[in-house]
Design a protein around this motif. Structure first.
Motif, PDB file in Angstrom:
ATOM      1  N   TYR A   1      -1.662   0.800  -4.783  1.00 14.83           N
ATOM      2  CA  TYR A   1      -0.722  -0.269  -4.442  1.00 14.83           C
ATOM      3  C   TYR A   1       0.408  -0.346  -5.458  1.00 14.83           C
ATOM      4  O   TYR A   1       0.225  -0.038  -6.638  1.00 14.83           O
TER       5      TYR A   1
ATOM      6  N   TYR B   1      -5.641   0.454   8.580  1.00 14.88           N
ATOM      7  CA  TYR B   1      -4.339   0.937   8.128  1.00 14.88           C
ATOM      8  C   TYR B   1      -3.267   0.854   9.220  1.00 14.88           C
ATOM      9  O   TYR B   1      -2.305   1.603   9.215  1.00 14.88           O
TER      10      TYR B   1
ATOM     11  N   GLU C   1      -7.418   3.048  -2.829  1.00 14.57           N
ATOM     12  CA  GLU C   1      -6.127   2.578  -2.333  1.00 14.57           C
ATOM     13  C   GLU C   1      -5.171   2.378  -3.502  1.00 14.57           C
ATOM     14  O   GLU C   1      -5.521   1.714  -4.482  1.00 14.57           O
TER      15      GLU C   1
ATOM     16  N   LEU D   1       0.833  -1.191   0.000  1.00 13.04           N
ATOM     17  CA  LEU D   1       0.000   0.000   0.000  1.00 13.04           C
ATOM     18  C   LEU D   1       0.876   1.252   0.000  1.00 13.04           C
ATOM     19  O   LEU D   1       1.822   1.363   0.798  1.00 13.04           O
TER      20      LEU D   1
ATOM     21  N   TYR E   1      -0.690   4.699  -0.873  1.00 19.17           N
ATOM     22  CA  TYR E   1      -1.414   5.961  -0.666  1.00 19.17           C
ATOM     23  C   TYR E   1      -2.909   5.666  -0.613  1.00 19.17           C
ATOM     24  O   TYR E   1      -3.402   4.745  -1.272  1.00 19.17           O
ATOM     25  N   VAL E   2      -3.649   6.454   0.172  1.00 21.90           N
ATOM     26  CA  VAL E   2      -5.090   6.249   0.362  1.00 21.90           C
ATOM     27  C   VAL E   2      -5.822   7.587   0.286  1.00 21.90           C
ATOM     28  O   VAL E   2      -5.355   8.594   0.833  1.00 21.90           O
ATOM     29  N   THR E   3      -6.964   7.584  -0.392  1.00 17.88           N
ATOM     30  CA  THR E   3      -7.903   8.705  -0.320  1.00 17.88           C
ATOM     31  C   THR E   3      -9.212   8.188   0.241  1.00 17.88           C
ATOM     32  O   THR E   3      -9.724   7.158  -0.232  1.00 17.88           O
ATOM     33  N   VAL E   4      -9.756   8.858   1.245  1.00 18.97           N
ATOM     34  CA  VAL E   4     -11.069   8.486   1.779  1.00 18.97           C
ATOM     35  C   VAL E   4     -11.990   9.699   1.693  1.00 18.97           C
ATOM     36  O   VAL E   4     -11.621  10.811   2.076  1.00 18.97           O
TER      37      VAL E   4
ATOM     38  N   MET F   1      -2.231   9.692   3.354  1.00 21.11           N
ATOM     39  CA  MET F   1      -3.694   9.685   3.311  1.00 21.11           C
ATOM     40  C   MET F   1      -4.246  11.075   3.062  1.00 21.11           C
ATOM     41  O   MET F   1      -3.815  12.050   3.675  1.00 21.11           O
TER      42      MET F   1
ATOM     43  N   ILE G   1     -13.434   4.659  -0.572  1.00 22.97           N
ATOM     44  CA  ILE G   1     -11.984   4.524  -0.363  1.00 22.97           C
ATOM     45  C   ILE G   1     -11.277   4.231  -1.689  1.00 22.97           C
ATOM     46  O   ILE G   1     -11.735   3.392  -2.469  1.00 22.97           O
TER      47      ILE G   1
END
Length: 421
Positions: free
Chosen positions: A310, A79, A308, A25, A27-30, A274, A306
């Motif tokens: 990868y 996370y 994600e 993983l 980077y994440v956007t929520v 994030m 969400i």
């Protein structure tokens, strides 16, 4: 295996990442909707008015605070090992619309995500720490609040939507409910697009154990719910979905895709992990419609979309989508149409590009009626002037071509006859 099947398999293998490859993983956007709230407004005959709500209309309730605290704990568990155990300002950026309920939802969420520990405890009996939440004035918000009202072409599309067979059928099917709402609520104007506000008010009151008017039966509430969900579909779909996406949710999608693409390129100074966005049900619906994954139902309180990013052990980068629409359940995967669950970033960018405008302001423009009239009048005047000039020119030419004898009755000796004599 036939040649067609073999080609299909080859295509799938070449597009979809190896499921056995190790994925890390990056980077994440929520994006989430605020939590439970009081109604935004009451209808004229509603026995429960603003004074009946502790903080007035449109405010986050204590239940809403709990929902987002729980969502923050969910994100902490999901996370674990990716985000730092304690708050690290370089790892997370938080943005909210400029509403009390969305700002407070973000703060409650962060309380669950980052309970203070060690040096971050500034008051031993308070398991909370301040974390910045950024916003812009609502008048300047173009990223998280939809539908935006600054687009004439979108208004034109909505007008066209109201004349579609689906919209007309829905209006005819539920005409009795629409008229019932008009008669019982004291509202002057009720239609498919506006009755949702009545449902929302009644829904909020029922969640807070307030008595409903006698005319509000379970059957009425169910029909209002259907109309409310259709209203969401009409805002971002039913007719011209992709063009509506380019003018509305595509703005947010474009920003998310840009961030994913930037984060896919490793950099020594890259520390952000994030992006957290706190907004509304229409924001979630607009974004999902632009991805073509919207299920047609109003996103519930604290629902969370969400993204994600990868990286595989072979260096390839992919995007996975998840949606959590139940505070007591895990997030479930969403598949972008035309791609795998683990969608290669290049394919994700290519597919979503259709819903992202490169010049939204230009696409929003439509000729106004006043401008059309001005053009028609200008063309008419120009045409008349041109005809007058042509007529004048023809008159001059004809005058020059008339016989000289007709002008002055002068006798002219024929030169050829004179020479012969």
């Amino acid at each position: 295996m036939g040649p067609a099947a073999g080609l299909l398999l080859l295509t799938v293998v070449s597009v979809c990442p190896d499921a056995s490859a190790e994925r890390r993983l990056e980077y994440v956007t929520v994006l989430f909707r605020h939590g439970d709230r009081s109604p935004v407004k009451a209808f004229p005959t509603d026995p429960h008015q603003e004074s009946d709500w502790p903080q007035g209309f449109g405010q986050l309730s204590q239940e809403g605070m709990k929902q987002h605290y729980n969502l923050g704990q969910f994100l902490r568990n999901r996370y674990q090992g990716f985000l730092n155990q304690s708050y690290e300002r370089h790892e997370i950026s938080v943005r909210s619309t400029d509403y009390d309920r969305t700002l407070m939802s973000a703060e409650a969420n962060l309380a669950g995500l980052y309970p203070p520990a060690g040096q971050q405890v500034f008051k031993p009996d308070l398991m909370w720490q301040p974390i910045p939440v950024h916003t812009v004035p609502q008048s300047e918000e173009r990223l998280l609040s939809f539908p935006l009202a600054d687009c004439p072409r979108y208004k034109q599309l909505m007008n066209e939507t109201e004349h579609t067979e689906d919209f007309i059928n829905m209006t005819n099917t539920y005409q009795d409910i629409i008229e019932l709402v008009r008669n019982k609520t004291g509202l002057n104007k009720t239609n498919v697009e506006t009755v949702w506000s009545v449902y929302d008010t009644l829904f909020c009151e029922s969640r807070h154990n307030m008595s409903a008017p006698e005319w509000v039966t379970p059957d009425v509430m169910e029909k209002l719910r259907v109309l409310k969900d259709f209203g969401f579909q009409a805002m971002f779909g039913v007719h011209g979905q992709q063009e509506k996406s380019r003018l509305q949710g595509g703005l947010l999608l474009g920003e998310i895709v840009k961030n994913l693409s930037q984060m896919a390129v490793p950099g020594p100074e890259q520390r952000l992990k994030m992006m957290m966005l706190s907004a509304h049900d229409t924001t979630v619906a607009a974004l999902q419609a632009s991805l073509n994954v919207f299920n047609g139902r109003q996103p519930p309180y604290a629902s969370c979309q969400i993204f994600e990013l990868y990286r595989d052990d072979n260096g390839s980068v992919s995007v996975s989508l998840f949606y959590r629409n139940d505070s007591k359940a895990e997030a479930f995967p969403l598949q972008l149409p035309g791609c795998c669950l683990n969608c290669p970033l290049d394919d994700f960018v290519r597919i979503t590009k259709l819903s992202i405008s490169e010049d939204r302001d230009k696409e929003c423009q439509v000729p106004s009626e006043g401008r059309d009239k001005e053009v028609i009048i200008s063309l008419a005047v120009s045409g008349c002037l041109l005809l007058f000039l042509i007529a004048l020119l023809l008159g001059v030419i004809c005058w020059h071509k008339e016989p000289i004898s007709n002008r002055g009755y002068q006798h002219v000796v024929n030169q050829e006859v004179g020479d012969e004599s």
